[in-house]
Write a protein that holds these residues in place. Structure first.
Motif, PDB file in Angstrom:
ATOM      1  N   ASP A   1     -21.638  18.677  33.654  1.00 49.72           N
ATOM      2  CA  ASP A   1     -21.974  19.783  32.755  1.00 49.72           C
ATOM      3  C   ASP A   1     -23.461  19.901  32.456  1.00 49.72           C
ATOM      4  O   ASP A   1     -23.847  20.617  31.528  1.00 49.72           O
ATOM      5  CB  ASP A   1     -21.165  19.655  31.456  1.00 49.72           C
ATOM      6  CG  ASP A   1     -19.682  19.861  31.722  1.00 49.72           C
ATOM      7  OD1 ASP A   1     -19.341  20.846  32.415  1.00 49.72           O
ATOM      8  OD2 ASP A   1     -18.870  19.021  31.287  1.00 49.72           O
ATOM      9  N   ASP A   2     -24.294  19.200  33.213  1.00 45.84           N
ATOM     10  CA  ASP A   2     -25.737  19.320  33.009  1.00 45.84           C
ATOM     11  C   ASP A   2     -26.459  18.996  34.327  1.00 45.84           C
ATOM     12  O   ASP A   2     -26.633  17.830  34.676  1.00 45.84           O
ATOM     13  CB  ASP A   2     -26.199  18.373  31.888  1.00 45.84           C
ATOM     14  CG  ASP A   2     -27.687  18.524  31.590  1.00 45.84           C
ATOM     15  OD1 ASP A   2     -28.369  19.286  32.308  1.00 45.84           O
ATOM     16  OD2 ASP A   2     -28.163  17.872  30.637  1.00 45.84           O
ATOM     17  N   ALA A   3     -26.871  20.045  35.003  1.00 50.59           N
ATOM     18  CA  ALA A   3     -27.472  19.873  36.338  1.00 50.59           C
ATOM     19  C   ALA A   3     -28.879  19.296  36.276  1.00 50.59           C
ATOM     20  O   ALA A   3     -29.517  19.106  37.311  1.00 50.59           O
ATOM     21  CB  ALA A   3     -27.488  21.203  37.077  1.00 50.59           C
ATOM     22  N   THR A   4     -29.384  18.991  35.080  1.00 52.17           N
ATOM     23  CA  THR A   4     -30.747  18.448  34.980  1.00 52.17           C
ATOM     24  C   THR A   4     -30.745  16.948  34.709  1.00 52.17           C
ATOM     25  O   THR A   4     -31.808  16.346  34.590  1.00 52.17           O
ATOM     26  CB  THR A   4     -31.536  19.135  33.845  1.00 52.17           C
ATOM     27  OG1 THR A   4     -30.964  18.762  32.581  1.00 52.17           O
ATOM     28  CG2 THR A   4     -31.496  20.644  33.981  1.00 52.17           C
ATOM     29  N   ARG A   5     -29.567  16.351  34.581  1.00 45.76           N
ATOM     30  CA  ARG A   5     -29.504  14.909  34.293  1.00 45.76           C
ATOM     31  C   ARG A   5     -28.719  14.184  35.360  1.00 45.76           C
ATOM     32  O   ARG A   5     -27.600  14.597  35.710  1.00 45.76           O
ATOM     33  CB  ARG A   5     -28.830  14.675  32.928  1.00 45.76           C
ATOM     34  CG  ARG A   5     -29.815  14.698  31.766  1.00 45.76           C
ATOM     35  CD  ARG A   5     -29.196  14.099  30.513  1.00 45.76           C
ATOM     36  NE  ARG A   5     -27.930  14.718  30.184  1.00 45.76           N
ATOM     37  CZ  ARG A   5     -26.823  14.034  29.859  1.00 45.76           C
ATOM     38  NH1 ARG A   5     -26.836  12.725  29.834  1.00 45.76           N
ATOM     39  NH2 ARG A   5     -25.712  14.676  29.551  1.00 45.76           N
TER      40      ARG A   5
END
Lengths: 120, 520
Positions: free
Chosen positions: B414-418
Motif C-alpha cells: 500500500d505504499d510504493a515509496t517504501r
C-alpha cells in the motif's frame, strides 16, 4: 512443522551461520526515500567497529554517489533497527549498540526525499 | 488346429490400455510402501489410484511419432534461419538481451523439469500419473535441447550466451529461477507436481510463453518463434496434467484440501516472483513491445486465472493467497526489476540501458499511475550521468530475500515509496523477506530455507572465487574474481548496452541507423 521431510527429525545446515563469515557478520543497510538504490545493501562488518566509523567511513562508499548524500544533516538523521526506532551511540561498537548478525537498519534523512522529491 | 492370428491390429482403446495401465503391477516380494517410499510422507491420502483419469490418451509409440515429426520441421527451419543470416532480421541488438535471460534463466529449468518428472515417474505408485510424468520428462528434455540448439546460432554473433549452464548454477540473479526449481525438486512428489504442473504450467505459464513468443515474433526472431510453436502442443498436455492432478488429490480425500491449498498459495507466490524477470523483459527489453506486463497480468492471471479458481471453488479451493498483492504490484514490477539490473549491470551477463524518449512515453502511457512520478526521475538522472560519461552503478551488494532470492526491492503493497521488509527469527537467527508471501513460505518450513544458497552471502563467505586466487593476498579485488568465477567477461557480457561490443558489432553489420523499432 519446521520441515516436511521423509525422515523424522531431519535438520539441515544453516547456510549463513555467523561463523562462516571469517570473523565478520552481515549488516543490511537501507536508505529510506532513496529507491534509486534498488534495495538495502548487504555488507560484512566487524562487530567491534564503532557506529560512528560506520556512518563516517562506510556509508559514503555505499551511498555517496547520490546527490542528497552530501547534504545530509547528521544531527537530524533517524535510524530504525528492523521496524523499531533505534538511537545508536556513535562512540560505541555495533555490537554494543545491539546490532547482531544479519541486523537490518534503515537510515531516515528528514527533508531529503530523493531526486526531485521522487523517493529516488 | 487353426492358427490364431497374431498380427491383428489393436484397437485404440485396447492399445491404450495395454501400453499404459497394463504396464504397472502390484509388487508381492516387497511391500508397495517400500517400493514407493516417497508418496506418503507429505500427508496426501490416495485411496484408489485407478480413479486417476488420464489427461491425454497418448501411448508411447504415438508419442515418438508425433515428436519426431515436430523435430524434423523445427530443425529444417533452424537450418534455413542459420543459412539466411536470420540474426540480422531482429529489430535491434538490444532484443537479444531478453534471449540471454531466457537461455540462462529458463532453458536450464526445462532441463530441471526433465529431471523432476523423471523422479515423479519413479516416485508415484499410480501407473497413470507415472506414464504422464514419463512423457513430460521427455518433453522437457526436448524443450531444453531445442532451445539450446536454436539460440546457439546467436551465440556466434552476440555476447553473454556462451556458458548458460555454468552461469545458471552460479550467477547471482539466476539463483532466482534455479532456487525455485530446487525448492520443488527437494519437496515430495505431490508438492512437485502441484508446484510445476499446476501452479506453473497451468496458472502462470501463459505469462512466460506468450510474452516470449509474441515478443520474438514482433522483433523478427523467427528462431525463437519456431521452438515456441514446437513446444506448444506439449505445453497444452502439461497444463491438462496440472489440472487433473489437483482434481485427483482433492477427490481422493477431504483431508488433502488444506495441504493442496497451502501448496497452491506457496507456488503461486514462488512462480509470480520468478516472473518478475518476464515483466522486465516485456516492458524494457523488447525494442518492439507486445503489451505491458500490467495488461498481461490482467488478461492471463486476473481474468483467466480468476475463471479457473471459480471452477475449482466446488472443490473448496480458493484463489491463491496474496493474489491481491500481485495486483497492487502490477504497475511497479517491471520498473523495480529494471532498476535492479541497472544498479548491477556490471555484474550481469546481459546489458541494460535507459529507455529512449519514445520508450519512456510508452511506459508513461501504460503506467499512468506510477511511471512519471516514481520511475522516470531515476531513469533521467541515470541518463544524464551516462551522457557525461559517468554511467552509474551500485557499488555495494544487495540484500536478498531468503526465499525468492530477489534483491529486497519490492515496495509495501500500500505504499510504493517504501521498501517492503519482513523478518522472522529461527533458532536465534534473523531471516529477511521481500513480502508476506515469502515470509509465510519460510515460516511454513524454516528448516528447509535456512539452507538457501544466497549468492551475496556466498560471495562474503569466500565461496565464489576461482580456485586459483587467494582472497587474503594484498590488493585482492573481489568483484573481478567473482565475475571470473561466473564466466562473465568484463566489458563484453555485462555493462551498459551503449558501451557494448554487441552494439558496436550490430552497427557494423546493419549500418549506424536508428533501431528498426523506431523507424518501422
Amino acid at each position: 512443522m519446521p520441515v516436511i521431510a521423509l525422515n523424522p527429525g531431519y535438520a539441515g545446515a544453516t547456510a549463513d551461520a555467523e561463523e562462516r563469515f571469517h570473523g565478520q557478520r552481515l549488516l543490511y543497510i537501507g536508505w529510506a526515500d532513496h529507491l534509486m538504490f534498488c534495495s538495502p545493501v548487504c555488507i560484512p562488518v566487524s562487530s567491534a567497529m564503532s557506529f560512528g566509523t560506520l556512518t563516517e567511513q562506510v556509508l559514503p562508499s555505499l551511498y555517496g554517489s547520490h546527490p542528497d548524500f552530501a547534504t545530509i544533516d547528521w544531527q537530524r538523521v533517524e535510524w530504525r533497527h528492523g521496524s523499531e526506532p533505534f538511537a545508536p551511540d556513535p562512540a560505541r561498537s555495533l555490537a554494543d549498540n545491539g546490532l547482531v548478525h544479519k541486523s537490518s537498519i534503515t537510515l531516515h534523512t528528514p527533508g531529503l526525499r530523493g531526486l526531485g522529491g521522487s523517493h529516488n | 488346429m487353426t492358427a490364431t492370428p497374431t498380427n491383428r491390429r489393436l484397437g485404440l482403446k485396447e492399445k491404450y490400455a495395454l501400453l499404459t495401465r497394463d504396464l504397472g503391477w502390484d509388487t508381492t516380494y516387497q511391500k508397495m510402501d517400500d517400493v514407493f517410499p516417497y508418496d506418503s510422507f507429505e500427508g496426501i491420502k490416495i485411496h484408489d489410484w485407478d480413479r486417476w483419469e488420464d489427461p491425454f490418451r497418448l501411448t508411447m509409440d504415438a508419442y515418438w511419432k508425433f515428436q519426431g515429426e515436430k523435430e524434423k520441421k523445427l530443425y529444417a527451419i533452424i537450418d534455413a534461419f542459420q543459412q539466411s543470416n536470420g540474426q540480422l532480421n531482429i529489430s535491434d541488438a538490444r532484443y537479444l538481451n531478453a534471449i540471454k535471460v531466457f537461455l540462462t534463466g529458463v532453458s536450464p529449468l526445462e532441463y530441471a523439469a526433465h529431471r523432476g518428472y523423471a523422479m515423479l515417474g519413479r516416485g508415484l505408485r499410480g501407473v497413470g500419473p507415472r506414464i504422464a510424468s514419463q512423457m513430460q520428462a521427455i518433453d522437457e528434455l526436448r524443450h531444453a535441447q531445442t532451445q539450446v540448439h536454436t539460440i546457439s546460432h546467436y551465440n556466434k554473433y552476440f555476447n553473454g550466451l556462451h556458458d548458460f549452464h555454468h552461469m545458471h548454477d552460479r550467477l547471482w540473479y539466476l539463483s532466482v529461477p534455479k532456487s525455485y526449481f530446487d525448492d520443488a525438486m527437494s519437496a515430495g512428489p505431490f508438492e512437485f507436481i502441484t508446484a510445476i504442473s499446476f501452479s506453473f504450467e497451468y496458472v502462470l505459464t501463459n505469462l512466460l510463453f506468450m510474452p516470449f513468443m509474441s515478443g520474438a515474433a514482433f522483433n523478427g526472431d523467427m528462431a525463437t518463434v519456431t521452438f515456441g510453436f514446437s513446444a506448444q502442443s506439449d505445453e497444452s498436455r502439461h497444463m491438462t496434467l496440472g489440472l487433473e492432478v489437483v482434481k485427483f488429490m482433492l477427490e481422493q480425500d477431504p483431508e488433502n484440501l488444506p495441504i493442496v491449498q497451502k501448496w497452491i498459495d506457496k507456488w503461486f507466490w514462488r512462480g509470480y516472483r520468478v516472473l518478475t524477470l518476464v515483466a522486465m523483459m516485456m516492458d524494457y527489453m523488447l525494442p518492439k513491445r507486445v503489451m505491458s506486463w500490467a495488461e498481461a497480468w490482467e488478461i492471463y492471471f486476473e481474468n483467466n486465472g480468476g475463471a479457473l479458481f471459480g471452477d475449482l471453488a466446488r472443490y473448496g479451493v480458493r484463489m491463491p493467497k496474496y493474489h491481491e498483492v500481485a495486483a497492487k504490484e502490477k504497475d511497479r514490477l517491471s520498473h523495480i526489476a529494471w532498476g535492479i539490473f541497472y544498479n548491477y549491470t556490471h555484474a550481469a551477463a546481459f546489458h541494460t540501458w535507459v529507455p529512449s524518449g519514445d520508450e519512456m512515453a510508452w511506459l508513461s502511457h501504460k503506467y499512468p499511475a506510477t511511471f512519471d512520478e516514481l520511475y522516470r526521475p531515476r531513469l533521467e538522472h541515470w541518463d544524464a550521468l551516462e551522457k557525461r560519461g559517468e554511467r552509474w552503478v551500485n557499488n555495494a551488494l544487495p540484500m536478498l530475500c531468503q526465499v525468492c532470492q530477489v534483491p529486497m526491492a519490492f515496495t509495501e503493497p500500500d505504499d510504493a515509496t517504501r521498501i517492503c521488509q519482513r523478518e522472522s527469527s529461527y533458532h536465534g537467527m534473523k531471516f529477511h523477506f521481500c513480502s508476506d508471501g515469502c515470509k509465510d513460505i519460510f515460516d511454513g518450513e524454516p528448516e528447509k530455507y535456512v539452507q538457501a544458497w544466497l549468492p551475496v552471502h556466498q560471495i562474503f563467505q569466500g565461496n565464489c572465487f576461482p580456485e586459483d586466487v587467494d582472497p587474503t593476498a594484498p590488493g585482492f579485488e573481489a568483484l573481478p574474481e567473482v565475475l571470473r568465477y561466473y564466466h562473465v567477461a568484463v566489458g563484453q557480457d555485462g555493462g551498459d548496452f551503449n558501451a557494448s561490443p554487441d552494439k558496436h558489432n550490430w552497427e557494423r553489420w546493419t549500418g549506424p541507423a536508428t533501431p528498426k523499432a523506431q523507424t518501422a
